[in-house]
Design a protein around this motif. Structure first.
Motif, PDB file in Angstrom:
ATOM      1  N   VAL A  46     -26.322 -42.545 -37.771  1.00 41.67           N
ATOM      2  CA  VAL A  46     -25.648 -42.928 -36.540  1.00 41.67           C
ATOM      3  C   VAL A  46     -24.719 -44.114 -36.822  1.00 41.67           C
ATOM      4  O   VAL A  46     -25.121 -45.068 -37.497  1.00 41.67           O
ATOM      5  CB  VAL A  46     -26.685 -43.313 -35.460  1.00 41.67           C
ATOM      6  CG1 VAL A  46     -25.997 -43.740 -34.170  1.00 41.67           C
ATOM      7  CG2 VAL A  46     -27.644 -42.157 -35.197  1.00 41.67           C
ATOM      8  N   ALA A  47     -23.494 -44.033 -36.306  1.00 42.06           N
ATOM      9  CA  ALA A  47     -22.541 -45.139 -36.474  1.00 42.06           C
ATOM     10  C   ALA A  47     -23.110 -46.410 -35.865  1.00 42.06           C
ATOM     11  O   ALA A  47     -23.663 -46.385 -34.760  1.00 42.06           O
ATOM     12  CB  ALA A  47     -21.201 -44.792 -35.821  1.00 42.06           C
ATOM     13  N   GLY A  48     -22.981 -47.528 -36.559  1.00 46.16           N
ATOM     14  CA  GLY A  48     -23.516 -48.787 -36.068  1.00 46.16           C
ATOM     15  C   GLY A  48     -24.963 -48.994 -36.459  1.00 46.16           C
ATOM     16  O   GLY A  48     -25.513 -50.072 -36.253  1.00 46.16           O
ATOM     17  N   VAL A  49     -25.609 -47.941 -36.966  1.00 37.63           N
ATOM     18  CA  VAL A  49     -26.993 -48.065 -37.421  1.00 37.63           C
ATOM     19  C   VAL A  49     -27.065 -47.813 -38.930  1.00 37.63           C
ATOM     20  O   VAL A  49     -27.535 -48.645 -39.694  1.00 37.63           O
ATOM     21  CB  VAL A  49     -27.926 -47.084 -36.669  1.00 37.63           C
ATOM     22  CG1 VAL A  49     -29.370 -47.238 -37.155  1.00 37.63           C
ATOM     23  CG2 VAL A  49     -27.848 -47.315 -35.161  1.00 37.63           C
ATOM     24  N   HIS A  50     -26.548 -46.651 -39.364  1.00 42.63           N
ATOM     25  CA  HIS A  50     -26.641 -46.270 -40.781  1.00 42.63           C
ATOM     26  C   HIS A  50     -25.338 -46.442 -41.532  1.00 42.63           C
ATOM     27  O   HIS A  50     -25.300 -46.333 -42.749  1.00 42.63           O
ATOM     28  CB  HIS A  50     -27.107 -44.820 -40.897  1.00 42.63           C
ATOM     29  CG  HIS A  50     -28.418 -44.580 -40.237  1.00 42.63           C
ATOM     30  ND1 HIS A  50     -28.516 -44.215 -38.915  1.00 42.63           N
ATOM     31  CD2 HIS A  50     -29.686 -44.675 -40.692  1.00 42.63           C
ATOM     32  CE1 HIS A  50     -29.791 -44.087 -38.598  1.00 42.63           C
ATOM     33  NE2 HIS A  50     -30.517 -44.363 -39.647  1.00 42.63           N
ATOM     34  N   ALA A 126     -21.962 -42.766 -29.912  1.00 41.12           N
ATOM     35  CA  ALA A 126     -21.625 -43.134 -31.284  1.00 41.12           C
ATOM     36  C   ALA A 126     -21.534 -41.869 -32.123  1.00 41.12           C
ATOM     37  O   ALA A 126     -22.247 -40.898 -31.863  1.00 41.12           O
ATOM     38  CB  ALA A 126     -22.693 -44.055 -31.853  1.00 41.12           C
ATOM     39  N   THR A 128     -22.473 -39.366 -34.640  1.00 45.33           N
ATOM     40  CA  THR A 128     -23.819 -39.061 -35.109  1.00 45.33           C
ATOM     41  C   THR A 128     -23.759 -37.872 -36.060  1.00 45.33           C
ATOM     42  O   THR A 128     -23.167 -36.842 -35.725  1.00 45.33           O
ATOM     43  CB  THR A 128     -24.733 -38.720 -33.915  1.00 45.33           C
ATOM     44  OG1 THR A 128     -24.728 -39.834 -33.008  1.00 45.33           O
ATOM     45  CG2 THR A 128     -26.158 -38.442 -34.351  1.00 45.33           C
ATOM     46  N   HIS A 331     -32.801 -49.976 -40.756  1.00 37.67           N
ATOM     47  CA  HIS A 331     -31.355 -49.786 -40.871  1.00 37.67           C
ATOM     48  C   HIS A 331     -30.651 -50.473 -39.706  1.00 37.67           C
ATOM     49  O   HIS A 331     -31.070 -50.372 -38.572  1.00 37.67           O
ATOM     50  CB  HIS A 331     -31.023 -48.297 -40.870  1.00 37.67           C
ATOM     51  CG  HIS A 331     -31.472 -47.627 -42.125  1.00 37.67           C
ATOM     52  ND1 HIS A 331     -30.734 -47.647 -43.269  1.00 37.67           N
ATOM     53  CD2 HIS A 331     -32.600 -46.948 -42.414  1.00 37.67           C
ATOM     54  CE1 HIS A 331     -31.379 -46.997 -44.206  1.00 37.67           C
ATOM     55  NE2 HIS A 331     -32.515 -46.557 -43.728  1.00 37.67           N
ATOM     56  N   GLY A 332     -29.599 -51.188 -40.020  1.00 37.59           N
ATOM     57  CA  GLY A 332     -28.867 -51.865 -38.947  1.00 37.59           C
ATOM     58  C   GLY A 332     -27.498 -52.311 -39.437  1.00 37.59           C
ATOM     59  O   GLY A 332     -27.264 -53.480 -39.674  1.00 37.59           O
TER      60      GLY A 332
ATOM     61  N   MET B  44     -27.006 -28.749 -31.723  1.00 40.78           N
ATOM     62  CA  MET B  44     -27.223 -30.148 -31.366  1.00 40.78           C
ATOM     63  C   MET B  44     -27.116 -30.287 -29.859  1.00 40.78           C
ATOM     64  O   MET B  44     -26.281 -29.628 -29.230  1.00 40.78           O
ATOM     65  CB  MET B  44     -26.099 -30.969 -31.989  1.00 40.78           C
ATOM     66  CG  MET B  44     -26.538 -31.969 -33.010  1.00 40.78           C
ATOM     67  SD  MET B  44     -25.081 -32.723 -33.772  1.00 40.78           S
ATOM     68  CE  MET B  44     -25.655 -34.403 -33.869  1.00 40.78           C
ATOM     69  N   VAL B 121     -34.232 -41.496 -35.628  1.00 41.97           N
ATOM     70  CA  VAL B 121     -33.355 -42.658 -35.809  1.00 41.97           C
ATOM     71  C   VAL B 121     -33.074 -43.287 -34.451  1.00 41.97           C
ATOM     72  O   VAL B 121     -33.335 -42.689 -33.404  1.00 41.97           O
ATOM     73  CB  VAL B 121     -32.014 -42.267 -36.477  1.00 41.97           C
ATOM     74  CG1 VAL B 121     -32.253 -41.684 -37.867  1.00 41.97           C
ATOM     75  CG2 VAL B 121     -31.210 -41.301 -35.618  1.00 41.97           C
ATOM     76  N   ARG B 122     -32.525 -44.500 -34.503  1.00 37.73           N
ATOM     77  CA  ARG B 122     -32.094 -45.166 -33.285  1.00 37.73           C
ATOM     78  C   ARG B 122     -30.699 -44.674 -32.936  1.00 37.73           C
ATOM     79  O   ARG B 122     -29.830 -44.590 -33.792  1.00 37.73           O
ATOM     80  CB  ARG B 122     -32.085 -46.679 -33.526  1.00 37.73           C
ATOM     81  CG  ARG B 122     -31.834 -47.518 -32.310  1.00 37.73           C
ATOM     82  CD  ARG B 122     -32.329 -48.952 -32.540  1.00 37.73           C
ATOM     83  NE  ARG B 122     -31.711 -49.550 -33.721  1.00 37.73           N
ATOM     84  CZ  ARG B 122     -30.532 -50.199 -33.717  1.00 37.73           C
ATOM     85  NH1 ARG B 122     -29.853 -50.320 -32.590  1.00 37.73           N
ATOM     86  NH2 ARG B 122     -30.049 -50.714 -34.814  1.00 37.73           N
ATOM     87  N   SER B 123     -30.494 -44.281 -31.692  1.00 37.80           N
ATOM     88  CA  SER B 123     -29.194 -43.805 -31.239  1.00 37.80           C
ATOM     89  C   SER B 123     -28.755 -44.698 -30.083  1.00 37.80           C
ATOM     90  O   SER B 123     -29.293 -44.604 -28.985  1.00 37.80           O
ATOM     91  CB  SER B 123     -29.318 -42.348 -30.780  1.00 37.80           C
ATOM     92  OG  SER B 123     -28.120 -41.893 -30.196  1.00 37.80           O
ATOM     93  N   PRO B 124     -27.821 -45.597 -30.322  1.00 39.39           N
ATOM     94  CA  PRO B 124     -27.504 -46.593 -29.291  1.00 39.39           C
ATOM     95  C   PRO B 124     -26.910 -45.973 -28.025  1.00 39.39           C
ATOM     96  O   PRO B 124     -27.068 -46.518 -26.939  1.00 39.39           O
ATOM     97  CB  PRO B 124     -26.468 -47.499 -29.970  1.00 39.39           C
ATOM     98  CG  PRO B 124     -26.314 -47.034 -31.376  1.00 39.39           C
ATOM     99  CD  PRO B 124     -26.964 -45.714 -31.511  1.00 39.39           C
ATOM    100  N   GLY B 125     -26.228 -44.810 -28.156  1.00 37.58           N
ATOM    101  CA  GLY B 125     -25.497 -44.279 -27.019  1.00 37.58           C
ATOM    102  C   GLY B 125     -26.318 -43.390 -26.114  1.00 37.58           C
ATOM    103  O   GLY B 125     -26.529 -43.683 -24.934  1.00 37.58           O
ATOM    104  N   ALA B 126     -26.792 -42.297 -26.637  1.00 33.67           N
ATOM    105  CA  ALA B 126     -27.454 -41.290 -25.821  1.00 33.67           C
ATOM    106  C   ALA B 126     -28.499 -40.586 -26.677  1.00 33.67           C
ATOM    107  O   ALA B 126     -28.328 -40.459 -27.888  1.00 33.67           O
ATOM    108  CB  ALA B 126     -26.430 -40.261 -25.324  1.00 33.67           C
ATOM    109  N   THR B 128     -30.095 -37.896 -28.602  1.00 38.21           N
ATOM    110  CA  THR B 128     -29.422 -36.813 -29.316  1.00 38.21           C
ATOM    111  C   THR B 128     -30.457 -36.014 -30.092  1.00 38.21           C
ATOM    112  O   THR B 128     -31.273 -36.592 -30.806  1.00 38.21           O
ATOM    113  CB  THR B 128     -28.387 -37.411 -30.303  1.00 38.21           C
ATOM    114  OG1 THR B 128     -27.458 -38.210 -29.559  1.00 38.21           O
ATOM    115  CG2 THR B 128     -27.627 -36.317 -31.037  1.00 38.21           C
TER     116      THR B 128
END
Lengths: 335, 335
Positions: A46-50, A126, A128, A331-332, B44, B121-126, B128
């Motif tokens: 995920v963008a912003g995470v990985h 983001a 993904t 991851h961050g 997805m 994983v962490r998904s900041p937006g929605a 998924t």
């Protein structure tokens, strides 16, 4: 957003392997060779995470493939193909996609991992990526994480800590120890964060000599603990002991560590290495080291697996146990 | 966020199939039975696009599995297993995950599709979801989308339009035509949107009798055009003709259409049906209809594939061609 059919035909159909029907079908077929198991693994990014949303699109594509290829390598599996789930924000344009697909195509060729199918959707939050990678291993020969047991040695491919140090430089280029590195050394560390180097060339050797293995993605110390504790029948739970001075370092990481000895924690627990951690019989180590060196990627002995009643131990250069603040890397990329 | 190992051990390990090593490894193995191809598909789903973020978690899990199961059904493949990529926002708590996993477990059992692995994983937006579903078909027997050709009949399973009408009610419960429906009819349409009914029970019959097939996810008319045009060797491009009066409707959809004849466009182009559209030899239709009816899911003849120099045609009840504003449904649960 670009219509999905267009996007597939222009950017992704050229990467499609046999069995993918030019990505014009709803499914692909794959026929494992006789006497082989299919090996399946999945990693999401995920963008912003990985990764950073402003990383070069080709690099994002390479990272998504390579973290999955790394899992296949650690399992002693040969690449067979992959499926790609792509969640795109409205900011993604055709230029981004073309560059992404070019990076994907290069790596799909280089690692013999053809695209078999996937799905493209709108992702409001983001970008993904979800990759399912498939590989082959001779029946029953996948190298399991769960086969470790006390008495085995711990060995690791390549060098550890480069990516975690590269991420630190990426987040703060003025961090004091980074100023002690020349441009080549900084470049090496940044590059190792951006472009993991999965050890697929070693898959056959790993399969031949490792009792248990996993790729190192969340930090060497924490992953060693995971490997030791995942052991179930026919193995048994174990406890790792690791000599920090034996962790293999690149010249750049060694220079950084000299500048700031506290970086040993970043190196040992920082993650994103995508090297392969193995548990091996003592008698197998010489052949493992000889054969991997012949393939251009040395393997280093870093510790061993003890009986489970021993505490996990990370031994410093002074022979004393070291305590880490945390063993597991979260991851961050945006942290 | 809940630690990944915990989350896996508590919620997902109980659903794991053989070859998944209790989800304690980095990869799973699968050994297709002799004489079978592996069939691979991936869909997805993103909160706010493919489902509502406040849908019941168990329903979200079911939908994610079922849209993939539907692809396997359309390909004439028997379920083998799935991998799940789960991108979670910080708002997701343990109660949500427990309910999600319960829905997933129910469907994994009901459709004989065990969990083989995945990634969280962490998904900041929605939120998924990325599902890769695997199935088996006898070697060379996967029912391809690309095998269509002029002269074949178009047939479809079940009923069409229910989910699209259900989505309309969901978005605007006071829409005039919806007021003409009783609670049972409204409930039926809402339920069909929330819980697709994939036709996996028909996979063997579809394999035996369909020349080409695909599942209907983006609207019947647009998908018929896709099926017709995807035809390549050994088929050839074709052009669909479809009689709108022959589209199979549920009693609820029929009542809605009587209240508002303009809904025929929603029904024919609205998407989320997850029925199976087939191109069949005229001689095969009676056996196809007999055998599917015996399994409790009738198949209806709705049109045919013409030579490619004909324009695609959707024929209204008056015998005149109908023009639709758009043929392709764009998913937009939050629209």
């Amino acid at each position: 957003m670009i219509p999905e059919d267009d996007l597939i035909a222009r950017h992704f159909a050229p990467i499609a392997g046999p069995g993918a029907f030019g990505l014009k079908d709803d499914a692909a077929i794959l026929s494992p060779p006789a006497g082989h198991d299919l090996v399946l693994t999945k990693d999401m990014l995920v963008a912003g995470v990985h990764f950073f949303a402003d990383d070069p699109p080709a690099s994002i594509a390479r990272k998504a493939l390579r973290v999955n290829l790394s899992d296949l390598a650690a399992k002693g599996a040969e690449p067979a193909g992959f499926l790609l789930g792509l969640g795109l924000t409205d900011a993604i344009d055709d230029g981004w996609l073309a560059a992404f697909a070019a990076g994907l195509a290069d790596d799909a060729r280089a690692y013999a991992l053809p695209l078999l199918g996937g799905d493209t959707v709108r992702s409001p939050g983001a970008v993904t990526l979800s990759v399912t990678a498939l590989g082959y291993a001779p029946s029953g020969r996948m190298v399991r994480r769960t086969a470790a047991r006390p008495g085995l040695l711990l060995a690791v491919t390549g060098t550890i800590g480069d990516a975690a140090l590269g991420l630190k430089i990426r987040l703060d280029p003025q961090t004091p120890w980074a100023l002690s590195l020349d441009d080549a050394a900084r470049g090496h560390l940044l590059e190792r964060y951006l472009h993991p180097q999965p050890r697929n060339a070693l898959a056959g050797v790993i399969r031949a000599h490792a009792v248990a293995a996993m790729d190192v993605s969340d930090g060497l110390a924490g992953d060693a603990l995971k490997l030791a504790r995942a052991a179930i029948e026919p193995g048994q739970p174990a406890s790792p002991i690791m000599r920090l001075a034996d962790i293999p370092l690149s010249p750049a990481a060694r220079t950084a560590l000299q500048a700031d000895p506290g970086l040993i924690e970043t190196i040992a627990t920082g993650g994103d290495d995508y090297e392969v951690l193995m548990a091996v019989e003592p008698a197998s180590l010489p052949a493992l080291q000889r054969e991997t060196a012949a393939l251009g990627c040395p393997v280093s002995l870093i510790g061993e697996l003890m009986e489970p009643d021993q505490p996990p131990r990370w031994i410093g250069s002074d022979g004393e146990p070291v305590r880490f603040g945390r063993l597991r890397f979260e991851h961050g990329a945006s942290a």
